[in-house]
Design a protein around this motif. Structure first.
Motif, PDB file in Angstrom:
ATOM      1  N   ARG A  92       0.827  -1.207   0.000  1.00  0.00           N
ATOM      2  CA  ARG A  92       0.000   0.000   0.000  1.00  0.00           C
ATOM      3  C   ARG A  92       0.863   1.258   0.000  1.00  0.00           C
ATOM      4  N   GLN A  93       0.607   2.093  -0.978  1.00  0.00           N
ATOM      5  CA  GLN A  93       1.311   3.363  -1.103  1.00  0.00           C
ATOM      6  C   GLN A  93       1.090   4.207   0.154  1.00  0.00           C
ATOM      7  N   GLY A  94       2.187   4.680   0.744  1.00  0.00           N
ATOM      8  CA  GLY A  94       2.095   5.530   1.922  1.00  0.00           C
ATOM      9  C   GLY A  94       1.929   4.807   3.240  1.00  0.00           C
ATOM     10  N   ALA A  96       2.786   2.829   6.617  1.00  0.00           N
ATOM     11  CA  ALA A  96       3.935   2.819   7.531  1.00  0.00           C
ATOM     12  C   ALA A  96       4.699   1.496   7.461  1.00  0.00           C
ATOM     13  N   THR A  97       4.042   0.436   6.979  1.00  0.00           N
ATOM     14  CA  THR A  97       4.701  -0.869   6.880  1.00  0.00           C
ATOM     15  C   THR A  97       4.898  -1.290   5.418  1.00  0.00           C
ATOM     16  N   PHE A  98       4.983  -0.298   4.523  1.00  0.00           N
ATOM     17  CA  PHE A  98       5.189  -0.541   3.093  1.00  0.00           C
ATOM     18  C   PHE A  98       6.386  -1.466   2.870  1.00  0.00           C
ATOM     19  N   LEU A  99       6.175  -2.515   2.073  1.00  0.00           N
ATOM     20  CA  LEU A  99       7.146  -3.548   1.694  1.00  0.00           C
ATOM     21  C   LEU A  99       7.541  -4.479   2.842  1.00  0.00           C
ATOM     22  N   SER A 100       6.836  -4.394   3.965  1.00  0.00           N
ATOM     23  CA  SER A 100       7.054  -5.349   5.055  1.00  0.00           C
ATOM     24  C   SER A 100       6.190  -6.578   4.807  1.00  0.00           C
ATOM     25  N   TRP A 101       6.648  -7.712   5.323  1.00  0.00           N
ATOM     26  CA  TRP A 101       5.895  -8.952   5.157  1.00  0.00           C
ATOM     27  C   TRP A 101       5.690  -9.603   6.516  1.00  0.00           C
ATOM     28  N   HIS A 102       4.684 -10.482   6.555  1.00  0.00           N
ATOM     29  CA  HIS A 102       4.407 -11.267   7.765  1.00  0.00           C
ATOM     30  C   HIS A 102       3.899 -12.638   7.339  1.00  0.00           C
ATOM     31  N   GLY A 103       4.344 -13.679   8.035  1.00  0.00           N
ATOM     32  CA  GLY A 103       3.903 -15.036   7.748  1.00  0.00           C
ATOM     33  C   GLY A 103       3.326 -15.714   8.977  1.00  0.00           C
ATOM     34  N   ILE A 115      -6.819 -12.889   7.363  1.00  0.00           N
ATOM     35  CA  ILE A 115      -7.470 -11.882   6.536  1.00  0.00           C
ATOM     36  C   ILE A 115      -6.361 -11.029   5.936  1.00  0.00           C
ATOM     37  N   ILE A 116      -6.318 -11.012   4.590  1.00  0.00           N
ATOM     38  CA  ILE A 116      -5.335 -10.241   3.842  1.00  0.00           C
ATOM     39  C   ILE A 116      -6.059  -8.997   3.305  1.00  0.00           C
ATOM     40  N   PRO A 117      -5.661  -7.794   3.737  1.00  0.00           N
ATOM     41  CA  PRO A 117      -6.348  -6.578   3.282  1.00  0.00           C
ATOM     42  C   PRO A 117      -6.075  -6.243   1.820  1.00  0.00           C
ATOM     43  N   GLU A 118      -6.863  -5.329   1.289  1.00  0.00           N
ATOM     44  CA  GLU A 118      -6.615  -4.774  -0.046  1.00  0.00           C
ATOM     45  C   GLU A 118      -5.231  -4.126  -0.050  1.00  0.00           C
ATOM     46  N   GLY A 119      -4.532  -4.247  -1.186  1.00  0.00           N
ATOM     47  CA  GLY A 119      -3.220  -3.627  -1.305  1.00  0.00           C
ATOM     48  C   GLY A 119      -2.085  -4.481  -0.798  1.00  0.00           C
ATOM     49  N   PHE A 120      -2.372  -5.728  -0.454  1.00  0.00           N
ATOM     50  CA  PHE A 120      -1.345  -6.673  -0.021  1.00  0.00           C
ATOM     51  C   PHE A 120      -1.153  -7.731  -1.095  1.00  0.00           C
ATOM     52  N   ALA A 121       0.081  -8.187  -1.264  1.00  0.00           N
ATOM     53  CA  ALA A 121       0.345  -9.382  -2.067  1.00  0.00           C
ATOM     54  C   ALA A 121       0.238 -10.574  -1.127  1.00  0.00           C
ATOM     55  N   LEU A 176      11.160  -8.029 -10.605  1.00  0.00           N
ATOM     56  CA  LEU A 176      11.680  -7.682  -9.286  1.00  0.00           C
ATOM     57  C   LEU A 176      11.303  -6.239  -8.981  1.00  0.00           C
ATOM     58  N   LEU A 177      11.041  -5.954  -7.726  1.00  0.00           N
ATOM     59  CA  LEU A 177      10.739  -4.587  -7.315  1.00  0.00           C
ATOM     60  C   LEU A 177      12.014  -3.750  -7.358  1.00  0.00           C
ATOM     61  N   THR A 178      11.844  -2.479  -7.629  1.00  0.00           N
ATOM     62  CA  THR A 178      12.976  -1.543  -7.619  1.00  0.00           C
ATOM     63  C   THR A 178      12.662  -0.423  -6.638  1.00  0.00           C
ATOM     64  N   ASP A 179      13.669   0.395  -6.375  1.00  0.00           N
ATOM     65  CA  ASP A 179      13.474   1.533  -5.462  1.00  0.00           C
ATOM     66  C   ASP A 179      12.447   2.523  -5.991  1.00  0.00           C
ATOM     67  N   SER A 180      12.147   2.454  -7.285  1.00  0.00           N
ATOM     68  CA  SER A 180      11.174   3.384  -7.859  1.00  0.00           C
ATOM     69  C   SER A 180       9.724   2.922  -7.653  1.00  0.00           C
ATOM     70  N   PHE A 181       9.515   1.703  -7.147  1.00  0.00           N
ATOM     71  CA  PHE A 181       8.162   1.203  -6.881  1.00  0.00           C
ATOM     72  C   PHE A 181       7.585   1.962  -5.692  1.00  0.00           C
ATOM     73  N   THR A 182       6.496   2.681  -5.908  1.00  0.00           N
ATOM     74  CA  THR A 182       5.899   3.489  -4.841  1.00  0.00           C
ATOM     75  C   THR A 182       4.673   2.857  -4.219  1.00  0.00           C
ATOM     76  N   GLY A 183       4.269   1.698  -4.729  1.00  0.00           N
ATOM     77  CA  GLY A 183       3.163   0.993  -4.115  1.00  0.00           C
ATOM     78  C   GLY A 183       1.860   1.091  -4.891  1.00  0.00           C
ATOM     79  N   ILE A 184       0.842   0.529  -4.279  1.00  0.00           N
ATOM     80  CA  ILE A 184      -0.506   0.475  -4.845  1.00  0.00           C
ATOM     81  C   ILE A 184      -1.383   1.444  -4.075  1.00  0.00           C
TER      82      ILE A 184
END
Length: 186
Positions: A92-94, A96-103, A115-121, A176-184
């Protein structure tokens, strides 16, 4: 009496659902979905689609998948047979946990769903042979709005519990993601 216990996970909006089984000499009953109880976990939309996956081989990875707006979806993922390491990545763009993952480990025995929210892979790795998952979605699948990130993307650094035994060509081919990926934006 509530049949679903809702636990907040480290990524905002990501929830662990533990089902309370009722049982007697005949067997058991567990509630898989209750709109009233899941509303407390942020589930506000009706179920638009239910999918069922069967994955025969241990170590298989499926994912990491998501849908783009306006077909962004919330998912309720439940393991019906076997055991998986279920992973969600915040795209999710903006956030606080952008690009963080949890398993979390989901299994037929531990009575847990995520429950996986919108904007999550979302994706998973099978920890046993012969795994079945059931997915409830708040939006239908639309091919032109699907997206994915690589399960082994170094920018994400997902630590899978075992060596990946099998992954589809499609899932291996995600960019692959790059530093220019700003999210969804959701």
């Amino acid at each position: 009496m509530t049949r679903l216990e809702i636990s907040h996970l480290p990524l905002d909006g990501l929830k662990l659902i533990t089902r309370h089984r009722l049982g007697d000499a005949r067997g058991s009953l567990a509630r898989l979905f209750c709109a009233e109880e899941l509303a407390l976990a942020g589930w506000a939309e009706p179920i638009a689609q239910i999918n069922h996956t069967v994955t025969p081989k241990i170590g298989t990875v499926r994912g990491m998948h998501f849908q783009l707006p306006p077909y962004s979806e919330m998912k309720l993922v439940t393991c019906l047979r076997g055991e998986v390491y279920d992973v969600a990545v915040d795209l999710r763009q903006g956030s606080a946990t952008f690009l963080s993952w949890h398993g979390e480990i989901l299994s037929a025995d531990n009575n847990r769903s995520m429950i996986i929210p919108e904007g999550f892979a979302h994706g998973f790795q099978t920890l046993t042979d012969d795994v079945e998952l059931l997915y409830c979605h708040t939006a239908p699948y639309v091919a032109g709005f699907e997206g994915g990130v690589r399960a082994i993307d170094p920018l994400l650094g997902i630590v899978w519990p075992m060596k990946i035994a099998l992954i589809s060509e499609r899932d291996s081919a995600h960019n692959l993601l790059t530093d220019s990926f700003t999210g969804i934006f959701v």
